[in-house]
Design an enzyme around this catalytic site. Structure first.
Site, PDB file in Angstrom:
ATOM      1  N   HIS A 159      -8.345   8.729 -11.894  1.00 32.17           N
ATOM      2  CA  HIS A 159      -7.242   7.884 -12.374  1.00 32.17           C
ATOM      3  C   HIS A 159      -7.611   6.396 -12.279  1.00 32.17           C
ATOM      4  O   HIS A 159      -7.514   5.663 -13.263  1.00 32.17           O
ATOM      5  CB  HIS A 159      -5.988   8.185 -11.546  1.00 32.17           C
ATOM      6  CG  HIS A 159      -4.793   7.366 -11.924  1.00 32.17           C
ATOM      7  ND1 HIS A 159      -3.827   7.826 -12.799  1.00 32.17           N
ATOM      8  CD2 HIS A 159      -4.402   6.127 -11.554  1.00 32.17           C
ATOM      9  CE1 HIS A 159      -2.904   6.893 -12.945  1.00 32.17           C
ATOM     10  NE2 HIS A 159      -3.226   5.848 -12.197  1.00 32.17           N
ATOM     11  N   GLU A 160      -8.040   5.975 -11.099  1.00 33.59           N
ATOM     12  CA  GLU A 160      -8.345   4.555 -10.918  1.00 33.59           C
ATOM     13  C   GLU A 160      -9.543   4.155 -11.770  1.00 33.59           C
ATOM     14  O   GLU A 160      -9.569   3.069 -12.355  1.00 33.59           O
ATOM     15  CB  GLU A 160      -8.589   4.213  -9.446  1.00 33.59           C
ATOM     16  CG  GLU A 160      -7.476   4.644  -8.485  1.00 33.59           C
ATOM     17  CD  GLU A 160      -6.079   4.203  -8.897  1.00 33.59           C
ATOM     18  OE1 GLU A 160      -5.941   3.165  -9.565  1.00 33.59           O
ATOM     19  OE2 GLU A 160      -5.116   4.927  -8.556  1.00 33.59           O
ATOM     20  N   GLU A 184      -1.012  -5.767  -7.142  1.00 35.61           N
ATOM     21  CA  GLU A 184      -0.035  -5.204  -8.073  1.00 35.61           C
ATOM     22  C   GLU A 184       1.238  -4.861  -7.282  1.00 35.61           C
ATOM     23  O   GLU A 184       1.125  -4.290  -6.207  1.00 35.61           O
ATOM     24  CB  GLU A 184      -0.564  -3.931  -8.741  1.00 35.61           C
ATOM     25  CG  GLU A 184       0.399  -3.432  -9.804  1.00 35.61           C
ATOM     26  CD  GLU A 184      -0.127  -2.221 -10.586  1.00 35.61           C
ATOM     27  OE1 GLU A 184      -1.182  -1.673 -10.223  1.00 35.61           O
ATOM     28  OE2 GLU A 184       0.533  -1.841 -11.543  1.00 35.61           O
ATOM     29  N   MET A 242      -5.629   1.665  -5.966  1.00 32.34           N
ATOM     30  CA  MET A 242      -5.424   0.528  -6.864  1.00 32.34           C
ATOM     31  C   MET A 242      -6.692   0.215  -7.644  1.00 32.34           C
ATOM     32  O   MET A 242      -7.780   0.124  -7.073  1.00 32.34           O
ATOM     33  CB  MET A 242      -4.975  -0.678  -6.022  1.00 32.34           C
ATOM     34  CG  MET A 242      -4.709  -1.926  -6.835  1.00 32.34           C
ATOM     35  SD  MET A 242      -3.353  -1.666  -8.018  1.00 32.34           S
ATOM     36  CE  MET A 242      -3.880  -2.743  -9.348  1.00 32.34           C
ATOM     37  N   GLY A 248      -1.116   5.231  -3.533  1.00 32.76           N
ATOM     38  CA  GLY A 248      -2.298   6.087  -3.518  1.00 32.76           C
ATOM     39  C   GLY A 248      -3.598   5.303  -3.597  1.00 32.76           C
ATOM     40  O   GLY A 248      -4.493   5.481  -2.778  1.00 32.76           O
ATOM     41  N   ASN A 299      -8.146  -2.385  -9.043  1.00 26.89           N
ATOM     42  CA  ASN A 299      -8.712  -3.732  -9.153  1.00 26.89           C
ATOM     43  C   ASN A 299     -10.078  -3.690  -9.839  1.00 26.89           C
ATOM     44  O   ASN A 299     -10.922  -2.868  -9.512  1.00 26.89           O
ATOM     45  CB  ASN A 299      -8.893  -4.329  -7.761  1.00 26.89           C
ATOM     46  CG  ASN A 299      -7.714  -4.057  -6.873  1.00 26.89           C
ATOM     47  OD1 ASN A 299      -6.614  -4.453  -7.176  1.00 26.89           O
ATOM     48  ND2 ASN A 299      -7.943  -3.322  -5.786  1.00 26.89           N
ATOM     49  N   GLU A 357       0.049   3.306 -17.038  1.00 25.20           N
ATOM     50  CA  GLU A 357       0.172   4.408 -16.075  1.00 25.20           C
ATOM     51  C   GLU A 357       0.338   5.773 -16.740  1.00 25.20           C
ATOM     52  O   GLU A 357      -0.347   6.728 -16.401  1.00 25.20           O
ATOM     53  CB  GLU A 357       1.303   4.137 -15.077  1.00 25.20           C
ATOM     54  CG  GLU A 357       1.057   2.923 -14.176  1.00 25.20           C
ATOM     55  CD  GLU A 357      -0.236   2.999 -13.371  1.00 25.20           C
ATOM     56  OE1 GLU A 357      -0.859   4.079 -13.310  1.00 25.20           O
ATOM     57  OE2 GLU A 357      -0.638   1.953 -12.818  1.00 25.20           O
TER      58      GLU A 357
END
Ligand code: TRP
Ligand code: ZN
Length: 879
Positions: free
Chosen positions: A304-305, A128, A270, A268, A272, A327
């Site tokens: 969050h991820e 990203e 990602m 921070g 995936n 986001e």
């Protein structure tokens, strides 16, 4: 990398691609200096695309080694390959055909940390936003969804671990000490969610049984020897998985979920698919090495991820203009998760402080842009506080306006309607319109208009008529390329607080829609009339920070002090006291500039003591209330002609005044909160440590003894780092910090994350010598210009958390800053561009500093061959 053609991407230019890639088959033959990538792409012409449409794939710095079409080597005249694109002017007429593309990469030389690179001898990827095109030629755009099969081959000794997205399919040995693994991800995904990790790592394993009874294997991969530091992250992951089931009915969908921690990472973490890759800062923690802030950060980022699996992955973005769709929504979800796991009130105050510290200056400066931008030159520069944090506030307002129940109904419809889609902000708003029958077009301006709206409120009370009038006026300031703004829908939560501290029931209201304690401001001016109000109430406005706005309201010190003692809304209570502090600091800094000694009222210092001692309040809340507004906060409130030295001096003077007025009380409380020897990272324990360390800061304004003692005796990193910060920031000039700094360095020499704290604490030591100090830190053997965490802890801290040093009147700080930005830019444009935003508020400085800051920016602008990333920031900042 140097591909800045000055190209501007516009939202209105969006067109679907002529081709799709339903299947992607990748083979990686890994080696540090020449990795071979073979991509077999099943390409499909879109139903409505013309037969003569050319196929143009994206690349970035690629070297094409081979190309076959339907298995036949392509003739040289059939394609044009450059580092940045692969065009096939006349692709086969068949609906579907197969492209086989071979590229060769040098992951060991990839310092931009985008695409395939090496970190600590391991292979990892970051795709990203547009990193996949650094691996192979592709339709590298989020609306092209593909099912991936990935085969990884590597030396078994060098890389016993081979990971990619989805579920493991196959593994085995090859000749010459090599081996392979095949992964298959059944969920179609955009290329930015592709990931690969290969190397030698330790693992912590666990399991999660989903609500419907499926068992998911969980793995967190870290450097060997650091497994025990992943326990907290694993716990946070399981709590996140449960929370998303309970709160949104969202279950995990693969057989495995893996998280890998790497030490070289631009951001921070990602999301995936099935293989999250993290900056190790957001994975590794234990009592000895992590502060309470670190633990809370890990919990938030893990959540969050993980939450992106639904908001981002199952439903992705049509194009990068829609970035806030994933986001902003995912930040909102992680905020709510943390609020449920910890203290909701404390979490909300912390969120607002962050929003004001980062998003407000962005929205009020040259880099202002809407939550959904309409144009960009470099998408990497739009991973901003506006897209993330303001984007989250916008989702929060939707919930405030609709109520929790209808909000959930809308979210259910969003997941049901758009699963598998590449969606837009319009799609998102539509589900809430559909479940409520409301028209949200005025509300949608929150996505489209930049700038922080302001509400001016005037209250008048008529005793005879028992009526209270509120005159409310909204304005939205102009921002770059948006001079005229439309009127917005602002949900303003409020309360009328009576003499006894209880909310007054505001029986009859007219003049504006008022429902459930919320005034819906939609017009330029509203007059709201409350009748049957028997006594003049104190006005509590924007409770819970219901809208991300600024408020201008004439309120007496007494009224605010009253709210600070009695408001039933904890956010507003904090706000009332905080604004008293901010006012005192603004007045104080003006007095200092006028050559006077600042004076602070005993009412104010007394109120600080009352809050510190109030046992009805959570310790964490008390700690937040006692934290004086930061230097940057005061600068923002002052708005222009900023003199950071005067602000710093005022802040120091207020600290001393509060400490002096409450000396014995603070001493007693500090001792009271000092008990307890076993460490637990839970929120309540962290809150007690926070209060105690806030008190220690006051008690140390003149005397370093207690801080030195705490540093020596601390049994956890929170207390150790707090004591070291106090010694270094308050007593460095007197030589009383050196020993502690040396001791800390010796103890944590070989622990990069902890050493980052050591660098950070020193880069933030205030005063004019910090320019030289930072130069010295950059010559330290442990400093590395290519590690983003290290760079952020030194030069990032210096430029954002050291106002007196960075803004030294002779411009020495800006010069150091510009030199460093340019040096980083050669390796890692993304990190340098992010760093360069540190000068975005240059226009609000007093004239002497303003001139020096501008010179530094002009120097950056004059540099030939700037990357697209840095040039974009510098030019917008100067415009
Ligand atoms: N999507 C990531 C997040 O959760 C952001 C991110 C991580 C990112 N690494 C990146 C964005 C590199 C751009 C470039 O918020
Ligand atoms: Zn995210």
């Amino acid at each position: 990398m140097r591909t800045d053609t000055g190209q501007v991407f516009r939202l209105e230019d969006y067109r679907p691609s002529s081709f799709l890639i339903p299947e992607t088959d990748l083979t990686f033959r890994l080696s540090p200096d020449s990795t071979v990538v073979i991509a077999k792409l099943t390409v499909e012409r879109r139903e409505d695309a013309p037969l003569d449409a050319p196929l143009v794939l994206d690349g970035d710095g690629l070297a094409l080694k081979g190309l076959a079409i339907d298995g036949m080597p392509a003739s040289a005249s059939a394609f044009v390959a450059t580092p940045d694109s692969l065009s096939i002017p006349k692709p086969p007429h068949a609906r579907r055909f197969l492209l086989t593309i071979e590229t060769e990469l040098a992951p060991a030389k990839n310092e931009a940390l985008m695409g395939l690179y090496r970190s600590n001898g391991n292979y990892c990827t970051q795709c990203e936003a547009e990193g996949f095109r650094r691996i192979t030629y592709f339709l590298d755009r989020p609306d092209v969804l593909s099912v991936y099969t990935v085969r990884i081959e590597a030396d078994r000794k060098e890389a016993p671990l081979l990971l990619s997205n989805g579920n493991p399919a196959e593994a085995g040995d090859l000749a010459d000490g090599r081996h392979y693994a095949v992964w298959r991800d059944p969920f179609p995904k955009p290329s930015y969610l592709f990931a690969l990790v290969a190397g030698d790592l330790g693992v912590v394993e666990d399991e999660f049984v989903t609500a419907s009874g499926r068992t998911v294997k969980l793995g967190i991969y870290v450097e060997h020897g650091k497994e025990s530091r992943a326990a907290y992250a694993m716990d946070a992951l399981k709590r996140s998985m449960r929370w998303d089931e309970e709160t949104y009915g969202r279950e995990y969908d693969l057989d495995v979920f893996n998280v890998v921690a790497v030490s070289d990472f631009n951001m921070g973490a990602m999301e995936n698919k099935g293989l999250n890759i993290f900056n190790d800062k957001y994975v590794l923690a234990d009592v000895d090495t992590a502060t309470d802030t670190d633990f809370a950060g890990i919990e938030a980022v893990i959540a969050h991820e993980y939450f992106h699996n639904w908001t981002g992955n199952r439903i992705t973005c049509r194009d990068w203009f829609q970035l806030c769709l994933k986001e902003g929504l995912t930040v909102f979800r992680d905020h709510e998760f943390s609020a449920d796991q910890r203290s909701r009130a404390v979490k909300r105050i912390a969120e607002v402080r962050t929003l004001r510290a980062h998003q407000f200056p962005e929205d009020q400066g040259p880099l202002a842009h809407p939550v959904r931008p309409r144009r960009y030159r470099e998408i990497n520069n739009f991973y901003t506080s506006t897209v993330y944090e303001k984007g989250s506030e916008v989702v929060r307002m939707i919930r405030t306006i609709l109520g929790a129940e209808l909000f959930r109904k809308g979210m259910d419809l969003y997941f049901e309607r758009h699963d598998g889609d590449a969606a837009t902000v319009e799609d998102f708003l539509k589900v809430f319109e559909d479940v409520t029958g409301r028209d949200l077009s005025q509300f949608a301006l929150w996505y489209h208009q930049a700038g922080t709206p302001n509400l001016t409120v005037t209250a008048s009370y008529n005793k005879e008529a028992s009526e209270l009038f509120l005159e409310i006026e909204q304005s939205v300031p102009p921002t770059p390329s948006e001079s005229r703004k439309r009127l917005m829908h602002i949900p303003l939560a409020f309360g009328l607080v009576g003499k006894d501290g209880q909310d007054i029931d505001h029986g009859h209201v007219d003049g504006a829609a008022v429902e459930n304690g919320i005034i819906h401001v939609r017009k330029r001016r509203h007059t709201v009339r409350f009748s049957d109000i028997k006594e003049r109430p104190a006005l509590s406005l924007n409770r819970g920070f219901s809208a991300p706005i600024t408020l201008s309201i004439e309120q007496t010190q007494d009224e605010r002090a009253f709210l600070a003692r009695h408001d039933s809304d904890p956010f507003s209570r904090w706000q009332a006291f905080n604004s008293l502090l901010a006012d005192a600091l603004m007045v104080g800094s003006r007095q200092i500039r006028g050559g006077k000694e600042p004076e602070f009222s005993s009412d104010l210092t007394g109120l600080a003591g009352a809050i510190a001692a109030n046992e009805a309040l959570e310790p964490a809340f008390r700690a937040l209330a006692l934290a004086l507004p930061g230097e940057a906060d005061i600068a923002r409130e002052l708005g222009n002609n900023i003199d950071p030295d005067a602000i710093f001096a005022a802040r120091e003077a207020l600290s001393r005044a509060i400490a002096k007025a409450n000396a014995s009380l603070f001493e007693r409380l500090f001792a009271e909160f000092s008990g307890g020897n076993t460490f637990s990272p839970d929120a309540a324990s962290a809150g007690r440590r926070a209060l105690r360390n806030a008190l220690l800061d006051f008690l140390s304004t003149s005397d370093p003894t207690r801080a030195a003692k705490q540093f020596a005796a601390a049994n956890n990193m929170t207390d150790r780092a707090a004591a070291l910060t106090i010694l270094a920031h308050r007593h460095a000039a007197k030589g009383q910090a050196e020993e502690a700094l040396a001791c800390f360095e010796a103890r944590y020499r070989s622990d990069p994350l902890v050493l980052d704290k050591w660098f950070q604490i020193q880069a933030a030591i205030p005063g004019p010598q910090s320019v030289e100090r930072v130069r010295a830190l950059m010559r330290h053997p442990a400093f590395s210009i290519s590690n983003p965490n290290r760079v952020r802890s030194v030069i990032g801290t210096f430029s954002t958390a050291n106002q007196t040093g960075f803004h030294r009147p002779d411009g020495g700080g800006y010069m150091l800053f510009a030199d460093t930005v340019l040096e980083i830019e050669k390796r890692n444009p993304q990190v340098s561009a992010r760093l360069a935003t540190g000068l975005r508020s240059w226009r609000s400085l007093e004239p002497v500093r303003q001139k020096k800051a501008r010179e530094a920016l002009l120097r950056l602008a004059a540099e030939p061959n700037l990357s697209a990333d840095l040039r974009d920031i510098v030019e917008r900042t100067l415009a």
